[in-house]
Every structure is written in C-alpha cells, then in structure tokens.
Design a protein around this motif. Structure first.
Motif, PDB file in Angstrom:
ATOM      1  N   GLU A 359       0.835  -1.181   0.000  1.00 29.82           N
ATOM      2  CA  GLU A 359       0.000   0.000   0.000  1.00 29.82           C
ATOM      3  C   GLU A 359       0.881   1.246   0.000  1.00 29.82           C
ATOM      4  N   SER A 360       0.363   2.313  -0.563  1.00 26.60           N
ATOM      5  CA  SER A 360       1.114   3.561  -0.566  1.00 26.60           C
ATOM      6  C   SER A 360       1.288   4.063   0.852  1.00 26.60           C
ATOM      7  N   ALA A 361       2.499   4.529   1.155  1.00 25.61           N
ATOM      8  CA  ALA A 361       2.781   5.026   2.495  1.00 25.61           C
ATOM      9  C   ALA A 361       2.173   6.402   2.728  1.00 25.61           C
ATOM     10  N   GLU A 362       1.816   7.104   1.659  1.00 25.44           N
ATOM     11  CA  GLU A 362       1.237   8.428   1.799  1.00 25.44           C
ATOM     12  C   GLU A 362       0.035   8.576   0.879  1.00 25.44           C
ATOM     13  N   ARG A 363      -0.994   9.245   1.378  1.00 25.00           N
ATOM     14  CA  ARG A 363      -2.199   9.413   0.582  1.00 25.00           C
ATOM     15  C   ARG A 363      -1.954  10.432  -0.522  1.00 25.00           C
ATOM     16  N   PRO A 364      -2.409  10.163  -1.744  1.00 24.03           N
ATOM     17  CA  PRO A 364      -2.214  11.118  -2.839  1.00 24.03           C
ATOM     18  C   PRO A 364      -2.794  12.482  -2.490  1.00 24.03           C
ATOM     19  N   ARG A 365      -2.099  13.520  -2.901  1.00 21.46           N
ATOM     20  CA  ARG A 365      -2.537  14.882  -2.583  1.00 21.46           C
ATOM     21  C   ARG A 365      -2.449  15.769  -3.816  1.00 21.46           C
ATOM     22  N   THR A 366      -3.234  16.862  -3.783  1.00 19.30           N
ATOM     23  CA  THR A 366      -3.199  17.825  -4.869  1.00 19.30           C
ATOM     24  C   THR A 366      -3.255  19.228  -4.304  1.00 19.30           C
ATOM     25  N   LEU A 367      -2.659  20.157  -5.035  1.00 15.15           N
ATOM     26  CA  LEU A 367      -2.686  21.565  -4.660  1.00 15.15           C
ATOM     27  C   LEU A 367      -3.134  22.390  -5.860  1.00 15.15           C
ATOM     28  N   ARG A 369      -3.628  26.197  -7.897  1.00 17.20           N
ATOM     29  CA  ARG A 369      -2.768  27.354  -8.126  1.00 17.20           C
ATOM     30  C   ARG A 369      -2.875  28.352  -6.975  1.00 17.20           C
ATOM     31  N   GLU A 370      -4.094  28.576  -6.479  1.00 15.47           N
ATOM     32  CA  GLU A 370      -4.275  29.538  -5.392  1.00 15.47           C
ATOM     33  C   GLU A 370      -3.546  29.102  -4.124  1.00 15.47           C
ATOM     34  N   GLU A 371      -3.615  27.826  -3.801  1.00 14.52           N
ATOM     35  CA  GLU A 371      -2.913  27.325  -2.621  1.00 14.52           C
ATOM     36  C   GLU A 371      -1.402  27.475  -2.769  1.00 14.52           C
ATOM     37  N   MET A 372      -0.901  27.161  -3.973  1.00 17.90           N
ATOM     38  CA  MET A 372       0.545  27.252  -4.195  1.00 17.90           C
ATOM     39  C   MET A 372       1.019  28.697  -4.218  1.00 17.90           C
ATOM     40  N   GLU A 373       0.214  29.615  -4.756  1.00 18.01           N
ATOM     41  CA  GLU A 373       0.611  31.020  -4.750  1.00 18.01           C
ATOM     42  C   GLU A 373       0.717  31.546  -3.321  1.00 18.01           C
ATOM     43  N   THR A 374      -0.163  31.084  -2.443  1.00 18.55           N
ATOM     44  CA  THR A 374      -0.091  31.484  -1.036  1.00 18.55           C
ATOM     45  C   THR A 374       1.159  30.909  -0.374  1.00 18.55           C
ATOM     46  N   ALA A 474      10.960  21.964  -3.033  1.00 17.81           N
ATOM     47  CA  ALA A 474      11.239  21.401  -1.713  1.00 17.81           C
ATOM     48  C   ALA A 474      10.248  21.929  -0.683  1.00 17.81           C
ATOM     49  N   ARG A 475       9.889  23.213  -0.778  1.00 18.31           N
ATOM     50  CA  ARG A 475       8.910  23.793   0.142  1.00 18.31           C
ATOM     51  C   ARG A 475       7.542  23.137  -0.057  1.00 18.31           C
ATOM     52  N   LEU A 476       7.229  22.855  -1.307  1.00 10.17           N
ATOM     53  CA  LEU A 476       5.956  22.194  -1.619  1.00 10.17           C
ATOM     54  C   LEU A 476       5.925  20.783  -1.030  1.00 10.17           C
ATOM     55  N   GLU A 477       7.029  20.059  -1.171  1.00  8.26           N
ATOM     56  CA  GLU A 477       7.113  18.702  -0.622  1.00  8.26           C
ATOM     57  C   GLU A 477       6.916  18.729   0.890  1.00  8.26           C
ATOM     58  N   ALA A 478       7.549  19.704   1.563  1.00  9.64           N
ATOM     59  CA  ALA A 478       7.420  19.800   3.013  1.00  9.64           C
ATOM     60  C   ALA A 478       5.975  20.076   3.415  1.00  9.64           C
ATOM     61  N   ALA A 479       5.297  20.936   2.666  1.00 13.41           N
ATOM     62  CA  ALA A 479       3.899  21.249   2.971  1.00 13.41           C
ATOM     63  C   ALA A 479       3.006  20.031   2.763  1.00 13.41           C
ATOM     64  N   LEU A 480       3.285  19.249   1.724  1.00  9.75           N
ATOM     65  CA  LEU A 480       2.508  18.039   1.474  1.00  9.75           C
ATOM     66  C   LEU A 480       2.696  17.032   2.602  1.00  9.75           C
ATOM     67  N   GLU A 481       3.917  16.918   3.096  1.00  8.39           N
ATOM     68  CA  GLU A 481       4.184  15.999   4.203  1.00  8.39           C
ATOM     69  C   GLU A 481       3.434  16.415   5.470  1.00  8.39           C
ATOM     70  N   GLN A 482       3.189  17.704   5.607  1.00  7.42           N
ATOM     71  CA  GLN A 482       2.474  18.205   6.775  1.00  7.42           C
ATOM     72  C   GLN A 482       0.962  18.138   6.618  1.00  7.42           C
ATOM     73  N   LEU A 484      -0.929  19.355   3.815  1.00  7.42           N
ATOM     74  CA  LEU A 484      -1.601  20.328   2.963  1.00  7.42           C
ATOM     75  C   LEU A 484      -2.057  19.660   1.675  1.00  7.42           C
ATOM     76  N   GLY A 485      -3.293  19.983   1.259  1.00  9.81           N
ATOM     77  CA  GLY A 485      -3.817  19.445   0.009  1.00  9.81           C
ATOM     78  C   GLY A 485      -4.406  18.067   0.183  1.00  9.81           C
ATOM     79  N   ALA A 486      -5.375  17.732  -0.667  1.00  9.44           N
ATOM     80  CA  ALA A 486      -6.012  16.418  -0.595  1.00  9.44           C
ATOM     81  C   ALA A 486      -6.515  16.024  -1.964  1.00  9.44           C
ATOM     82  N   LEU A 487      -6.639  14.716  -2.168  1.00 15.30           N
ATOM     83  CA  LEU A 487      -7.130  14.169  -3.420  1.00 15.30           C
ATOM     84  C   LEU A 487      -8.049  13.005  -3.080  1.00 15.30           C
TER      85      LEU A 487
END
Length: 517
Positions: A359-367, A369-374, A474-482, A484-487
């Motif tokens: 099984e995937s160790a992490e749930r798929p996520r999506t961000l 444009r508005e979330e990434m601009e913030t 790298a900043r995006l990866e860190a936010a996903l690990e915390q 942020l974002g969902a799919l």
C-alpha cells in the motif's frame, strides 16, 4: 531566443505570459506517492483526447539506471576483450558496470588503459561536477558563468559525445547486442514494460506514444524491437558500412583517434535538452497547438528535461531525484504537473511473494494554483525578479549573440570542408584534415567561451532562478508531508482538454481545473 526550428524557447525570462509576468505557478500539482504500476500513472495523467504521450527512456524505463551510460562501460569491455568473451560470460555477469577478466592479462591492460582514456575519466568528471558539484549553489553559479545558462546540458553533452566516439566503427549489430544484454541484466530495475504500452494504445487509441531519448540510435533498437511504440526519437549520426560514423565534435577529455569516417555538423543531432522539443515539433507540427493535449513522463535527472514544463500540457516526473518545480515560465501552456513513484519489477515480485501489493505510504494529494501562490509567494516573487532581469539583459546581449552565431557558422563551414577532405582523402590527406578538424574544434570551443562571457550576467541569474525553483519544489514537498492538500481516494477521470479561454493564464482551462478539483 528560439529553438533550431523556430519554435519558442521557453525558460525563465525568455518571454512574458498573457498577464505580463515572466513566471507563474502551475494550475494544478498532483503528488501521487507510491503507485502500484505504470498503468496507474497513465490513468491519472492521460485524457480521452490526449494526442501525444512522450516518454523519456534512461532513468524512466529503469529506475535510477541510465543504460546509455552503462553501454559506454560495456563498449570499453568489448574493445578490451572482444564480443566472444562477453557472450561467454554474459550469464554469469551481475549488475556491475565493470568486467574483470582474470585470465587475460593483456586484455586487462587494454581494459584499464582504453577504459580510463575513453570513458572512466569522463565518469569521474560526471561524478565530481554533474552529480555532486551541481548540488552546491556556488559551483552552479560558477559553472553557469563559465559555460553559459545551459551549463548542465553542456556538461552532459561530454559523455554523450564520448559514447558516439566509442561506438564509431563498431558494427551496429554488436552495439544492439550489447544493449539487449543490458536490458536483460537490469530487468529487475525495470518500471515500464511492453505490455504497459500495448495497454495504453488500446485505452487511448487516438494518442501517439513516443520515446524520446538522448541515447544513440542503435542503442534504441531494443525499444523498437520490443515495445509497440508509434515512434522513437534518438541521438543520430550517419551509418556507413554497417557502423556509425564518428561525430565531428570532440573535447580534450575525448580521444578522437583516427575514425574510418566522420559525420559533418548537419548530420549529427543530439536529442537532449531543448533539442528533444525541437525534434518532436519537426516530426509533429501540431504538437504545440493550444488545443492539443500532450503528456510527458520523465525522471528528468539533473533537470535535463526541466524544459518540458514549458511545452507539455501535462508533465509528470517519475521516480525522480530532481523533480519538476511548480514554478514555470509565464508563457508555458502547462496545466498540470504530476509526481509519482512506481516500483521496479523486483519490488513488485517481492511484494507478490509476501502475499500482495504494497500500500502507498502516503495518501495522494493535490494543490491548486491559489494554494501554491499562497505557499510559494516569496519564491515566485524572487523567480519573477530574476526572469525580468534576464529578459532585459538578453535584449542588451542580442547584438553580441548575433555576431557569435555568425562566427560559429563560418567555423562550421570550415569543419564541413575538413570532414569532406578526411572522408574522401588518402592517408596523408586524412592526417592533415584531422589536424585541421582538431584545430577547428578548439576554435569553436573558444567561440563558445566568448558567447558564455557575453551571457555571463544572464547565466548567473539563470542559476539563481533555478535554485529558487528547486527550493519552491522542496517547500511544496514539506507542505505536502504536513498534510496540505487532498485528493479523492480514486483519482478522477480527466475530461477532454479544452483550449484556454482568452485572458486566462497560458495553459489554464476553467473546466479542466474545475473537473480536476
């Protein structure tokens, strides 16, 4: 600045988008984590109306394995021991790139001498400067200042040209057999299989599936034989008498020797970096049309395929150590960037023996444009500042670049004359022509250094922009690990691609983005 065929060159600072900005954030970013197989990645990136699916080869079909580089090691062994010995020990060989014949002393001497001269010195160069040095900002800025904004491409071109020189004069049939042996030995690391491509052709009958690789043509014959591709694009040199010609270009680290025949500049094409895009557009003129949906999947190692986020509507990095940045050129048509890991054959077989798939160790996520601009507002502002300055400096450097291009074209004309004299001459004429060709190679290197000097302010800013873009990822990866974002647990089926509406950011489509949410 444009590609060789006149297509726009899309990189930070080359041109502004419809809103006047030189950089923007991609509309959607999908982080899929671990996927069970390559087909699942296709399910999440392809659409009913996708017209082109382009796949990189080395590092993409085999995870973290560049079979083109490994072919260079096997050619060194072939020159030292001969094909008969390689065939005899093939079944006993492991995955190591080196081969030590304990019973052939002279062969070992040839292997060490020729290997070090033809290939291993470049391997050391690659390890020190490409793999390790590029990680450090100080080295990267210095390399770009000396070599130009495409410094990484220039460094990767050295082993590519060295491989072409190693192949020169070797029967293409032997090169193909060496490539087949590499595929057999590294089957455990394979990620993409012929059955996957056949499945994709059945499910998306309107899509043309293309492999685009920097490896030379004979090494790609294995793909042509075993994969049901529509097309295979590769590095090209002419074939004379059943073997490839030596390329006209060389370097101090690449021994030129006395090849049987030499290919002139117009007949040598290195299918790498922006040349990959130029080759696709040459073959398929509608590739860049706004309403044509295109998907590109690559491991983009060392950022060699970072240019893909300037041309594909959907770009995906697979098992990548150097993944795509969410910051892209303002005039890019890219709507989505996907990132995924897919297990190798060995991993899948091990999971099956253990009683099922992992099984995937992490749930798929999506961000969005508005979330990434913030999240990435500071990075976007820094990248925009670099790109705007690059654009201004390029305008100032244009006269110098035009003069450098004219001088280079004159030098290439002399190269063509020297190549013609070499191929048509006798022993004495060939010796004189080869000396002229080596001198002209040095002259062209001098012209490249002069061009790099003209572009030095641009190059340093390009290096800075690249570092900012990598930090954004790298900043995006860190936010996903915390978290942020969902799919959704089941990825949505993507709708038909629509041409962006007037006034929308390049590549954006309201219905597409809404459906992907």
């Amino acid at each position: 600045m444009h590609l060789k065929n006149g297509a726009p060159r899309r990189a930070p600072g080359m041109a502004a988008g419809p809103d006047g900005r030189f950089m923007r954030v991609v509309e959607k970013f999908f982080h899929h984590g671990d996927l069970p197989d390559f087909r699942e990645l296709l399910r999440r990136t392809m659409r009913p109306g996708t017209r082109y699916l382009v796949l990189d080869l080395d590092g993409t079909f085999h995870r973290n394995k560049n079979l083109g580089v490994l072919l260079g090691f096997d050619l060194s062994a072939r020159h030292a021991y001969g094909m008969e010995y390689l065939a005899r020990v093939e079944k006993k060989r492991g995955a190591s790139a080196f081969l030590w014949n304990r019973r052939d002393f002279r062969g070992r001497l040839r292997y060490v001498g020729e290997g070090a001269r033809r290939w291993w010195a470049l391997g050391l160069f690659y390890h020190l400067f490409v793999r390790e040095g590029w990680k450090h900002g100080v080295f990267r800025r210095a390399a770009c200042a000396f070599l130009g904004p495409d410094a990484m491409h220039r460094m990767l071109a050295l082993p590519r040209v060295a491989l072409l020189h190693q192949m020169a004069g070797v029967p293409c049939s032997e090169v193909v057999e060496l490539a087949r042996a590499l595929w057999r030995r590294h089957a455990a690391d394979q990620v993409v299989f012929p059955e996957d491509i056949a499945w994709a052709r059945k499910n998306w009958p309107g899509a043309r599936i293309i492999v685009s690789s920097a490896s030379p043509g004979p090494a790609l014959d294995v793909v042509r034989e075993t994969f049901p591709m529509h097309d295979v694009l590769d590095t090209r040199v002419p074939v004379t008498g059943g073997s490839t010609d030596a390329p006209w270009c060389g370097h101090a680290l690449i021994p030129f020797g006395a090849p049987r025949s030499i290919a002139p500049p117009e007949e040598v094409f290195q299918n790498a970096h922006f040349n990959k895009i130029a080759a696709i557009v040459d073959r398929y003129p509608d590739f860049l049309d706004p309403g044509v949906h295109t998907v590109g999947i690559t491991d983009t190692k060392h950022g060699e395929d970072f240019s893909w986020t300037g041309y594909f509507k959907c770009a995906a990095d697979l098992n990548s150590l150097d993944p795509f940045s969410p910051l892209i050129p303002g005039d890019s048509p890219t709507v989505e960037i996907h990132s995924a890991r897919v297990g190798t054959l060995a991993e899948r077989e091990a999971a099956a023996e253990a009683g099922g798939t992992e099984e995937s160790a992490e749930r798929p996520r999506t961000l969005s444009r508005e979330e990434m601009e913030t999240l990435l507002g500071g990075d976007l502002a820094r990248a925009e500042a670099c790109a705007a300055r690059i654009n201004a400096l390029l305008a100032q450097a244009e006269p110098g670049l035009q003069k450098a291009a004219e001088e280079r074209e004159r030098a290439l004309g002399k190269v063509r004359e020297a190549v013609l004299a070499y191929n048509a001459g006798g022993k004495r004429e060939r010796k004189a022509a080869l000396a002229t060709l080596l001198r002209l190679n040095k002259e062209i290197c001098r012209l490249r250094r002069a061009r790099a000097k003209t572009l030095r302010p641009v190059s340093v800013l390009s290096a800075r922009a690249g570092i900012v873009m990598e930090k954004a990822r790298a900043r995006l990866e860190a936010a996903l690990e915390q978290g942020l974002g969902a799919l959704p647990e089941t990825a949505p089926v993507m709708p038909e691609y629509e041409t962006p509406r007037a006034g929308a950011p390049a590549g954006a489509s309201a219905s597409v983005c809404a459906a992907a949410s």
